[in-house]
Design an enzyme around this catalytic site. Structure first.
Site, PDB file in Angstrom:
ATOM      1  N   ARG A 129       0.796  -1.135  -0.143  1.00 35.51           N
ATOM      2  CA  ARG A 129       0.134   0.096  -0.129  1.00 35.51           C
ATOM      3  C   ARG A 129       0.924   1.255  -0.064  1.00 35.51           C
ATOM      4  NH1 ARG A 129      -3.524  -1.761   5.142  1.00 35.51           N
ATOM      5  NH2 ARG A 129      -1.363  -2.733   5.612  1.00 35.51           N
ATOM      6  N   LYS A 148       1.988   1.807   7.610  1.00 35.33           N
ATOM      7  CA  LYS A 148       2.243   1.129   8.837  1.00 35.33           C
ATOM      8  C   LYS A 148       3.136   1.767   9.502  1.00 35.33           C
ATOM      9  CE  LYS A 148       1.127  -2.551   9.624  1.00 35.33           C
ATOM     10  NZ  LYS A 148      -0.303  -2.879  10.142  1.00 35.33           N
ATOM     11  N   TYR A 176      -0.870   4.119  10.981  1.00 35.60           N
ATOM     12  CA  TYR A 176      -1.325   3.200  11.883  1.00 35.60           C
ATOM     13  C   TYR A 176      -0.211   2.889  12.830  1.00 35.60           C
ATOM     14  CZ  TYR A 176      -5.337   1.525   9.207  1.00 35.60           C
ATOM     15  OH  TYR A 176      -6.175   1.420   8.273  1.00 35.60           O
ATOM     16  N   HIS A 212      -0.363   1.068  16.199  1.00 38.33           N
ATOM     17  CA  HIS A 212      -0.639  -0.171  17.232  1.00 38.33           C
ATOM     18  C   HIS A 212       0.496  -0.094  18.156  1.00 38.33           C
ATOM     19  CE1 HIS A 212      -3.803  -1.487  14.592  1.00 38.33           C
ATOM     20  NE2 HIS A 212      -3.141  -1.154  13.348  1.00 38.33           N
ATOM     21  N   GLU A 223      -5.673   3.973  13.922  1.00 34.20           N
ATOM     22  CA  GLU A 223      -6.733   3.302  14.699  1.00 34.20           C
ATOM     23  C   GLU A 223      -7.554   3.673  15.689  1.00 34.20           C
ATOM     24  OE1 GLU A 223      -3.237   2.736  14.329  1.00 34.20           O
ATOM     25  OE2 GLU A 223      -2.504   2.278  16.617  1.00 34.20           O
ATOM     26  N   SER A 233     -10.296  -3.108   8.109  1.00 31.60           N
ATOM     27  CA  SER A 233     -10.834  -4.446   8.740  1.00 31.60           C
ATOM     28  C   SER A 233     -11.577  -5.114   8.065  1.00 31.60           C
ATOM     29  CB  SER A 233     -11.444  -3.848  10.195  1.00 31.60           C
ATOM     30  OG  SER A 233     -10.616  -3.336  11.015  1.00 31.60           O
ATOM     31  N   ASP A 268     -19.492 -12.745  19.891  1.00 30.06           N
ATOM     32  CA  ASP A 268     -19.340 -11.489  20.683  1.00 30.06           C
ATOM     33  C   ASP A 268     -19.700 -11.046  22.041  1.00 30.06           C
ATOM     34  OD1 ASP A 268     -18.997  -8.477  20.549  1.00 30.06           O
ATOM     35  OD2 ASP A 268     -18.163  -8.767  18.505  1.00 30.06           O
ATOM     36  N   VAL A 308     -11.234  -9.741  17.206  1.00 32.69           N
ATOM     37  CA  VAL A 308     -11.813  -8.771  18.504  1.00 32.69           C
ATOM     38  C   VAL A 308     -10.970  -7.555  18.637  1.00 32.69           C
ATOM     39  CG1 VAL A 308     -12.536 -10.984  19.941  1.00 32.69           C
ATOM     40  CG2 VAL A 308     -10.240  -9.889  20.364  1.00 32.69           C
ATOM     41  N   ILE A 322      -3.574  -9.771  15.327  1.00 36.50           N
ATOM     42  CA  ILE A 322      -2.462  -9.674  15.769  1.00 36.50           C
ATOM     43  C   ILE A 322      -1.544  -8.471  15.928  1.00 36.50           C
ATOM     44  CG2 ILE A 322      -1.635 -10.275  13.116  1.00 36.50           C
ATOM     45  CD1 ILE A 322      -0.110 -11.856  16.590  1.00 36.50           C
ATOM     46  N   ASP A 323      -2.267  -7.748  15.343  1.00 37.76           N
ATOM     47  CA  ASP A 323      -1.623  -6.130  15.189  1.00 37.76           C
ATOM     48  C   ASP A 323      -1.933  -5.522  16.401  1.00 37.76           C
ATOM     49  OD1 ASP A 323      -4.245  -5.763  14.809  1.00 37.76           O
ATOM     50  OD2 ASP A 323      -4.229  -4.185  13.216  1.00 37.76           O
ATOM     51  N   VAL A 327      -0.526 -12.417   9.936  1.00 36.15           N
ATOM     52  CA  VAL A 327       0.049 -11.540   9.187  1.00 36.15           C
ATOM     53  C   VAL A 327      -0.626 -10.238   9.670  1.00 36.15           C
ATOM     54  CG1 VAL A 327       0.692 -10.468   7.095  1.00 36.15           C
ATOM     55  CG2 VAL A 327       0.570 -12.835   7.296  1.00 36.15           C
TER      56      VAL A 327
HETATM   57  N1  LIG Z   1      -3.864  -8.185  10.786  1.00 35.65           N
HETATM   58  C1  LIG Z   1      -4.324  -7.316   9.785  1.00 35.65           C
HETATM   59  O1  LIG Z   1      -3.913  -7.078   8.656  1.00 35.65           O
HETATM   60  C2  LIG Z   1      -5.519  -6.333   9.883  1.00 35.65           C
HETATM   61  C3  LIG Z   1      -6.161  -5.442   9.262  1.00 35.65           C
HETATM   62  C4  LIG Z   1      -7.321  -4.604   9.875  1.00 35.65           C
HETATM   63  C5  LIG Z   1      -7.482  -4.737  11.086  1.00 35.65           C
HETATM   64  N2  LIG Z   1      -6.711  -5.423  11.890  1.00 35.65           N
HETATM   65  C6  LIG Z   1      -7.231  -5.667  13.279  1.00 35.65           C
HETATM   66  O2  LIG Z   1      -8.513  -6.525  13.521  1.00 35.65           O
HETATM   67  C7  LIG Z   1      -8.932  -6.154  15.002  1.00 35.65           C
HETATM   68  C8  LIG Z   1     -10.306  -5.973  14.951  1.00 35.65           C
HETATM   69  O3  LIG Z   1     -10.825  -4.772  14.223  1.00 35.65           O
HETATM   70  P1  LIG Z   1     -12.231  -4.425  13.880  1.00 35.65           P
HETATM   71  O4  LIG Z   1     -12.361  -3.157  13.140  1.00 35.65           O
HETATM   72  O5  LIG Z   1     -12.940  -5.489  13.318  1.00 35.65           O
HETATM   73  O6  LIG Z   1     -12.680  -4.034  15.211  1.00 35.65           O
HETATM   74  P2  LIG Z   1     -14.198  -3.787  15.834  1.00 35.65           P
HETATM   75  O7  LIG Z   1     -14.268  -2.809  16.872  1.00 35.65           O
HETATM   76  O8  LIG Z   1     -15.179  -3.288  14.595  1.00 35.65           O
HETATM   77  O9  LIG Z   1     -14.830  -5.249  16.099  1.00 35.65           O
HETATM   78  C9  LIG Z   1     -14.081  -5.712  17.323  1.00 35.65           C
HETATM   79  C10 LIG Z   1     -15.176  -6.560  18.176  1.00 35.65           C
HETATM   80  O10 LIG Z   1     -14.412  -7.389  19.244  1.00 35.65           O
HETATM   81  C11 LIG Z   1     -15.694  -7.424  20.238  1.00 35.65           C
HETATM   82  N3  LIG Z   1     -14.996  -7.917  21.443  1.00 35.65           N
HETATM   83  C12 LIG Z   1     -14.058  -7.138  22.264  1.00 35.65           C
HETATM   84  N4  LIG Z   1     -13.624  -7.964  23.228  1.00 35.65           N
HETATM   85  C13 LIG Z   1     -14.108  -9.054  22.979  1.00 35.65           C
HETATM   86  C14 LIG Z   1     -14.040 -10.372  23.776  1.00 35.65           C
HETATM   87  N5  LIG Z   1     -13.132 -10.486  24.672  1.00 35.65           N
HETATM   88  N6  LIG Z   1     -14.823 -11.542  23.174  1.00 35.65           N
HETATM   89  C15 LIG Z   1     -15.537 -11.349  22.139  1.00 35.65           C
HETATM   90  N7  LIG Z   1     -15.483 -10.230  21.296  1.00 35.65           N
HETATM   91  C16 LIG Z   1     -14.872  -9.294  21.717  1.00 35.65           C
HETATM   92  C17 LIG Z   1     -16.204  -6.186  20.321  1.00 35.65           C
HETATM   93  O11 LIG Z   1     -17.541  -6.043  20.854  1.00 35.65           O
HETATM   94  C18 LIG Z   1     -16.322  -5.602  18.771  1.00 35.65           C
HETATM   95  O12 LIG Z   1     -17.447  -6.181  18.134  1.00 35.65           O
HETATM   96  C19 LIG Z   1      -8.120  -5.076  15.235  1.00 35.65           C
HETATM   97  O13 LIG Z   1      -7.160  -5.385  16.200  1.00 35.65           O
HETATM   98  C20 LIG Z   1      -7.604  -4.551  14.109  1.00 35.65           C
HETATM   99  O14 LIG Z   1      -6.370  -3.528  14.151  1.00 35.65           O
HETATM  100  C21 LIG Z   1      -6.173  -6.346  11.526  1.00 35.65           C
END
Ligand SMILES: NC(=O)c1ccc[n+]([C@@H]2O[C@H](COP(=O)([O-])OP(=O)(O)OC[C@H]3O[C@@H](n4cnc5c(N)ncnc54)[C@H](O)[C@@H]3O)[C@@H](O)[C@H]2O)c1
Length: 363
Positions: A15, A75, A94, A96, A118, A134, A198, A239, A269-270, A298
């Site tokens: 990106r 990033k 971002y 994190h 974020e 996400s 959730d 989550v 994981i981030d 990843v």
């Molecule tokens: N790996 C990647 O490339 C990548 C890319 C984008 C986002 N992300 C990450 O993905 C994660 C999720 O982001 P999102 O935008 O979906 O968040 P979001 O806030 O839209 O959704 C997270 C959900 O988790 C729920 N939650 C919180 N604690 C919980 C628990 N103990 N048990 C069950 N549910 C629980 C919340 O109620 C919420 O509905 C973040 O860490 C984000 O940074 C990673």
């Protein structure tokens, strides 16, 4: 304002933080835009397009970092970039930080104004700069999981959609927010048996309204998670507690109970990951196997689709970049609560309470 756009260097990153179209808008508003040579190539944007937009194409990363008042990135800065950060510079990306305490220390030492995508909030309290990535990571998580379930890729050989007379594969998604809901959409579209969990029952209400019983919704208590994980061919961790380290919702014992060749994709994981046995992987080496289960973690999954992700990300950041140019960074932060929420580091202090707590700077 002088805005710097360095080429991203995280493993497999494709990106770029600004398209030529956004660069043109910034320049029209009076900003100078410095783009590192080749920064947009992996997302399909050439230096010629940036130059035509009025941006200055710079030969090195150093020349971008050194001369910019605000660095706009995708990033978090990696170790090799720490020395490039200028004292008092603004950084919009971002971050994190909960997962990279050593970067937090560098930002504090250099008095960097660190504004994290974020934790920037929209008026309704949602996270507009996390949402598009996400959604993409959520959608990708299922195609990645399906790929690693294939026999030739070391998986259990389960076809998620199944076939008549055999039944479908099972997908458990923990977290029904942006990434979880989009994972659910693709898994359900593929014909898998989907269970989504959730703690927030409003999220489950929404899923139930959309899928009308075709997807199982469960409250994310330990017993429900344990049962859903034990039965799953593919588990997606999705989550988030904004700014905080991800809570561990899948224990080692639950992983041990999964069928060999099943797959875990930990999108969270981030923020440190939400599965006890997880550690970060990379696009170069995306999986490892533990307790017979394939682990994928990843932290920059959207880089797999650099063009779509760049357009989605920059469309979301555009309104904030424009505000920084029009108002100046400090006034934009003062006037907009949602931008203030994005500020993680300022004048040598961690100013976002959740991030400060996650890093142990306050109790
Ligand atoms: N790996 C990647 O490339 C990548 C890319 C984008 C986002 N992300 C990450 O993905 C994660 C999720 O982001 P999102 O935008 O979906 O968040 P979001 O806030 O839209 O959704 C997270 C959900 O988790 C729920 N939650 C919180 N604690 C919980 C628990 N103990 N048990 C069950 N549910 C629980 C919340 O109620 C919420 O509905 C973040 O860490 C984000 O940074 C990673």
């Amino acid at each position: 304002m002088i805005i710097g756009i360095p080429r991203e260097i995280k493993n497999g990153e494709t990106r770029v933080s600004m398209t030529p179209a956004l660069a043109a808008r910034c320049i029209h508003l009076g900003a100078t835009v410095l783009v590192q040579k080749g920064a947009g190539l992996t997302a399909g944007f050439t230096d010629t397009e940036y130059a035509a937009a009025g941006a200055q194409v710079m030969p090195t990363a150093r020349s971008v970092w050194k001369n910019a008042e605000m660095i706009v990135k995708v990033k978090e800065p990696l170790e090799s970039e720490y020395a490039l950060l200028q004292n008092g510079q603004a950084l919009f990306t971002y971050l994190h930080l909960a997962a990279v305490p050593e970067l937090a220390k560098v930002l504090l030492r250099k008095n960097v104004l660190g504004i994290a995508y974020e934790t920037v909030e929209a008026q309704d309290g949602t996270l507009p700069l996390l949402k598009p990535m996400s959604q993409i990571a959520g959608r990708l998580s299922i195609q990645i999981g399906a790929y690693f379930l294939q026999s030739q890729n070391g998986g259990s050989g389960v076809l998620l959609g199944g076939v008549p007379g055999v039944g479908q594969g099972s997908v458990a998604i923990i977290g029904a927010g942006n990434s979880g809901a989009h994972a659910c959409r693709i898994a359900s579209g593929m014909g898998a048996h989907v269970t989504i969990l959730d703690l927030d029952t409003r999220k489950l209400d929404m899923i139930d309204d959309v899928y009308r019983g075709a997807v199982t919704t469960l409250v994310a208590n330990p017993a429900n998670i344990e049962a859903a994980v034990a039965n799953a061919d593919l588990v997606v961790g999705a989550v988030l507690i904004p700014g905080a380290k991800a809570p561990v919702v899948v224990s080692r014992k639950m992983v041990q109970n999964m069928r060999p060749g099943s797959v875990l994709v930990d999108i969270a994981i981030d923020q440190g990951g939400c599965i006890e046995t997880i550690h970060p992987t990379s696009h170069e080496s995306p999986i490892y196997r533990q307790h017979g289960v394939i682990h994928y973690a990843v932290p920059n999954m959207p880089a797999m689709v650099g063009r779509t992700s760049t357009i989605a990300l920059t469309q979301a950041t555009e309104q904030f970049v424009v505000r920084f140019i029009e108002k100046g960074i400090k006034l934009a932060i003062e006037e907009t609560r949602g931008i203030a929420k994005g500020v993680n580091t300022r004048d040598g202090k961690i100013v976002n309470m959740t991030v400060a707590k996650a890093l142990g700077y306050v109790q």
